[in-house]
Scaffold this motif. Structure first.
Motif, PDB file in Angstrom:
ATOM      1  N   ASP A  77      47.366 -44.183 -89.751  1.00  0.00           N
ATOM      2  CA  ASP A  77      45.958 -43.335 -90.224  1.00  0.00           C
ATOM      3  C   ASP A  77      44.833 -44.135 -89.720  1.00  0.00           C
ATOM      4  N   ALA A  78      43.710 -43.376 -90.101  1.00  0.00           N
ATOM      5  CA  ALA A  78      42.453 -43.802 -89.595  1.00  0.00           C
ATOM      6  C   ALA A  78      41.957 -45.238 -90.195  1.00  0.00           C
ATOM      7  N   PRO A  79      42.193 -45.276 -91.644  1.00  0.00           N
ATOM      8  CA  PRO A  79      41.852 -46.968 -92.034  1.00  0.00           C
ATOM      9  C   PRO A  79      42.746 -47.879 -91.842  1.00  0.00           C
ATOM     10  N   THR A  80      44.158 -47.546 -91.628  1.00  0.00           N
ATOM     11  CA  THR A  80      45.083 -48.508 -91.170  1.00  0.00           C
ATOM     12  C   THR A  80      44.697 -49.164 -89.580  1.00  0.00           C
ATOM     13  N   LEU A  81      44.343 -47.947 -88.788  1.00  0.00           N
ATOM     14  CA  LEU A  81      44.010 -48.280 -87.459  1.00  0.00           C
ATOM     15  C   LEU A  81      42.775 -49.121 -87.222  1.00  0.00           C
ATOM     16  N   ALA A  82      41.768 -48.841 -88.283  1.00  0.00           N
ATOM     17  CA  ALA A  82      40.534 -49.462 -88.174  1.00  0.00           C
ATOM     18  C   ALA A  82      40.716 -51.127 -88.471  1.00  0.00           C
ATOM     19  N   ARG A  83      41.513 -51.129 -89.538  1.00  0.00           N
ATOM     20  CA  ARG A  83      41.827 -52.560 -90.063  1.00  0.00           C
ATOM     21  C   ARG A  83      42.459 -53.271 -89.060  1.00  0.00           C
ATOM     22  N   LEU A  84      43.439 -52.864 -88.575  1.00  0.00           N
ATOM     23  CA  LEU A  84      44.094 -53.599 -87.367  1.00  0.00           C
ATOM     24  C   LEU A  84      43.071 -53.746 -86.239  1.00  0.00           C
ATOM     25  N   ARG A  85      42.360 -53.002 -85.930  1.00  0.00           N
ATOM     26  CA  ARG A  85      41.282 -53.184 -84.683  1.00  0.00           C
ATOM     27  C   ARG A  85      40.392 -54.409 -85.053  1.00  0.00           C
ATOM     28  N   GLU A  86      39.905 -54.272 -86.177  1.00  0.00           N
ATOM     29  CA  GLU A  86      38.869 -55.467 -86.790  1.00  0.00           C
ATOM     30  C   GLU A  86      39.772 -56.744 -86.719  1.00  0.00           C
ATOM     31  N   ILE A  87      40.834 -56.933 -87.271  1.00  0.00           N
ATOM     32  CA  ILE A  87      41.645 -58.335 -87.352  1.00  0.00           C
ATOM     33  C   ILE A  87      41.982 -58.445 -85.602  1.00  0.00           C
ATOM     34  N   LYS A  88      42.279 -57.529 -84.847  1.00  0.00           N
ATOM     35  CA  LYS A  88      42.501 -58.043 -83.316  1.00  0.00           C
ATOM     36  C   LYS A  88      41.222 -58.746 -82.926  1.00  0.00           C
ATOM     37  N   GLN A  89      40.186 -57.933 -83.172  1.00  0.00           N
ATOM     38  CA  GLN A  89      39.014 -58.446 -82.713  1.00  0.00           C
ATOM     39  C   GLN A  89      38.405 -60.005 -82.990  1.00  0.00           C
ATOM     40  N   VAL A  90      38.741 -60.007 -84.250  1.00  0.00           N
ATOM     41  CA  VAL A  90      38.519 -61.506 -84.950  1.00  0.00           C
ATOM     42  C   VAL A  90      39.456 -62.376 -84.421  1.00  0.00           C
ATOM     43  N   ARG A  91      40.913 -62.101 -84.488  1.00  0.00           N
ATOM     44  CA  ARG A  91      41.827 -63.085 -83.953  1.00  0.00           C
ATOM     45  C   ARG A  91      41.933 -63.342 -82.616  1.00  0.00           C
ATOM     46  N   ASP A  92      41.556 -62.245 -81.752  1.00  0.00           N
ATOM     47  CA  ASP A  92      41.997 -62.509 -80.364  1.00  0.00           C
ATOM     48  C   ASP A  92      40.703 -61.903 -79.683  1.00  0.00           C
ATOM     49  N   PRO A  93      39.582 -62.067 -79.752  1.00  0.00           N
ATOM     50  CA  PRO A  93      38.186 -61.348 -79.186  1.00  0.00           C
ATOM     51  C   PRO A  93      38.387 -61.131 -77.701  1.00  0.00           C
ATOM     52  N   LYS A  94      39.169 -62.262 -77.145  1.00  0.00           N
ATOM     53  CA  LYS A  94      39.451 -62.171 -75.614  1.00  0.00           C
ATOM     54  C   LYS A  94      40.416 -61.383 -75.127  1.00  0.00           C
ATOM     55  N   SER A  95      41.272 -60.891 -76.137  1.00  0.00           N
ATOM     56  CA  SER A  95      42.336 -60.056 -76.038  1.00  0.00           C
ATOM     57  C   SER A  95      43.313 -60.894 -74.953  1.00  0.00           C
ATOM     58  N   VAL A  96      43.532 -62.084 -75.202  1.00  0.00           N
ATOM     59  CA  VAL A  96      44.592 -62.646 -74.437  1.00  0.00           C
ATOM     60  C   VAL A  96      45.799 -62.186 -74.770  1.00  0.00           C
ATOM     61  N   ILE A  97      46.439 -61.718 -75.856  1.00  0.00           N
ATOM     62  CA  ILE A  97      47.817 -61.299 -76.121  1.00  0.00           C
ATOM     63  C   ILE A  97      47.753 -59.750 -76.106  1.00  0.00           C
ATOM     64  N   ARG A  98      48.721 -59.197 -75.650  1.00  0.00           N
ATOM     65  CA  ARG A  98      48.681 -57.869 -75.469  1.00  0.00           C
ATOM     66  C   ARG A  98      50.057 -57.268 -75.788  1.00  0.00           C
ATOM     67  N   SER A  99      50.097 -56.401 -76.613  1.00  0.00           N
ATOM     68  CA  SER A  99      51.276 -55.873 -77.191  1.00  0.00           C
ATOM     69  C   SER A  99      51.745 -54.504 -76.084  1.00  0.00           C
ATOM     70  N   ASN A 100      53.068 -54.059 -76.068  1.00  0.00           N
ATOM     71  CA  ASN A 100      53.183 -52.892 -75.279  1.00  0.00           C
ATOM     72  C   ASN A 100      52.200 -51.661 -75.693  1.00  0.00           C
ATOM     73  N   PHE A 101      51.867 -51.749 -76.905  1.00  0.00           N
ATOM     74  CA  PHE A 101      50.887 -50.501 -77.469  1.00  0.00           C
ATOM     75  C   PHE A 101      49.758 -51.120 -78.094  1.00  0.00           C
ATOM     76  N   PRO A 102      48.654 -51.621 -77.383  1.00  0.00           N
ATOM     77  CA  PRO A 102      47.517 -52.184 -77.890  1.00  0.00           C
ATOM     78  C   PRO A 102      46.845 -51.477 -78.903  1.00  0.00           C
ATOM     79  N   VAL A 103      46.439 -52.093 -80.058  1.00  0.00           N
ATOM     80  CA  VAL A 103      45.739 -51.177 -81.151  1.00  0.00           C
ATOM     81  C   VAL A 103      44.319 -50.968 -80.463  1.00  0.00           C
ATOM     82  N   LEU A 104      43.654 -51.622 -79.530  1.00  0.00           N
ATOM     83  CA  LEU A 104      42.512 -51.261 -78.930  1.00  0.00           C
ATOM     84  C   LEU A 104      42.354 -50.051 -77.912  1.00  0.00           C
TER      85      LEU A 104
END
Length: 436
Positions: free
Chosen positions: A408-435
């Motif tokens: 849902d929208a709030p969960t996706l927004a929180r996941l994206r915020e965590i991604k941007q804080v923990r991995d701002p250069k997107s070094v790690i990529r999952s099969n289905f990136p949250v961004l």
């Protein structure tokens, strides 16, 4: 650091395009998915994982971890594919009911180890599926109606973060990252191992009963009847099957976690229909959970589509029951509910599932069939649109979909915020990136 320098830093193996064995090492489980990559590293240790992440960060490229290759979605042409399958340790603490496993462990091996102590993990239907990707995506188990998502059972993760540092993550040490890893996918860190809760397995009863395809309406009515008041310990799946050159079949798969005699009594109602052409019901060892569906255990080409039902109304009956299965080979409806529908204190990103049933559409991913299979899946989903929520389990996503469809929208927004804080250069990529 160049690839030759990375090679010197590893105890495991690195393969580059043109090297012998590269194509096989890069192949995903679903052979329909194209997966050209810059390099394939098979890690022999956590230190190898850390070296790969540091190299990727320095070089400005991405790392994609795939222990077994399940869930691959492509689009990683310039990335390093990291295989963590050799990190496959399994330790069972029967007294504490805890499993400590490496990222490369698969569910068949875990169930065998846990079952020896009268315990079970929250495994899915296929024993060769790796525990890591399955759990990071939530993990929809045969036993989820009783105990929730597999990710809900995790107590701690061992990771390598985007800076290349090994870290232990718990609810106390890093609540945001712990929450994201429990169902939000593998976009936030490379998981090298974790600890999760095991559950009592006093017995297991189940199997598959199949009837000729002309009994479809009767079998589905029986499915609805059984699932209307099924205890949480019982999971039942409805299947229509049409393999090329074979007659159409319809069946029910079932698993009851508990006293086998109680399971036998609950599923005795299936005998009322009569005329079954096969019946594998019986007491099952926890280690043999995968025999219920007997899914393929070798890489194969497929095209899948998953959805969540809000109800089973007339449109479902017309579309799922009355229309031919072909060019698909399988139409499956899984009963959900139970613990999946209940919000759990301290739960992760997977969250509760209020939809009572899941739909899974499967076709062969052969070149001459792909277009017709996808068209048929699209047509079915369009016809069912009024009965679908539009959300789907993360592990049901296919290569044409994005992580956004699972949250849902709030969960996706929180996941994206965590991604941007923990991995701002997107070094790690999952099969289905949250961004993505």
């Amino acid at each position: 650091m160049s690839f030759p320098e990375l090679r010197a830093a590893l105890t495991g193996q690195i393969l580059l395009p043109g090297d012998e064995g590269f194509d096989a090492a890069a192949q995903p489980w679903n052979t329909t998915v194209a997966q050209p990559v810059a390099a394939v590293v098979t890690a022999a240790s956590v230190a190898d994982v850390a070296a790969v992440v540091r190299h990727a960060a320095d070089a400005g490229i991405q790392v994609v971890a795939q222990p077994t290759g399940h869930g691959a979605a492509g689009g990683i042409d310039t990335a390093i594919l990291l295989r963590t399958g050799q990190l496959d340790r399994i330790e069972i603490d029967a007294d504490q009911r805890v499993a400590t496993v490496g990222a490369g462990a698969n569910w068949g091996a875990i169930q065998a180890a846990a079952g020896a102590h009268g315990l079970t993990g929250l495994a899915g239907s296929n024993p060769v599926v790796g525990v890591t990707g399955y759990t990071l995506g939530g993990g929809l188990s045969w036993f989820s109606r009783k105990y929730g998502w597999a990710s809900d059972a995790v107590r701690a993760f061992e990771i390598v973060d985007a800076a290349g540092d090994p870290v232990r993550v718990t609810a106390d040490s890093d609540p945001d990252l712990f929450w994201a890893l429990r169902g939000g996918g593998g976009d936030f860190a490379i998981v090298t191992g974790f600890e999760f809760e095991l559950f009592p397995a006093p017995g297991l009863y189940g199997g598959r009963v199949m009837w000729p395809g002309e009994r479809t309406a009767e079998v589905f009515a029986l499915f609805q009847r059984v699932t209307a008041d099924a205890p949480d310990e019982l999971s039942v799946w409805f299947n229509r099957v049409q393999f090329p050159g074979a007659p159409a079949m319809v069946g029910l798969d079932a698993a009851y976690l508990g006293d086998p005699e109680r399971g036998r009594a609950l599923l005795a109602v299936l005998d009322e229909l009569g005329g079954a052409v096969s019946d594998t019901r019986g007491e099952i060892a926890i280690a043999d959970l995968g025999t219920i569906t007997a899914e393929p255990t070798a890489p194969s080409p497929s095209v899948s589509r998953g959805e969540l039902f809000t109800e089973l109304g007339d449109a479902v009956l017309r579309t799922v029951l009355d229309e031919p299965v072909a060019p698909l080979i399988g139409i499956q409806v899984r009963h959900l509910g139970g613990a999946l529908a209940r919000a759990r204190s301290g739960g992760g990103a997977a969250g509760p599932v209020t939809e009572p049933y899941a739909l899974y559409l499967l076709g062969l991913g052969l070149p001459h069939l792909i277009e017709s299979v996808r068209q048929r899946q699209d047509e079915m989903v369009a016809a069912l649109s009024g009965s679908l929520s539009g959300r789907k389990p993360f592990t049901f996503l296919n290569a044409s979909e994005s992580a956004a469809a699972a949250f849902d929208a709030p969960t996706l927004a929180r996941l994206r915020e965590i991604k941007q804080v923990r991995d701002p250069k997107s070094v790690i990529r999952s099969n289905f990136p949250v961004l993505g």
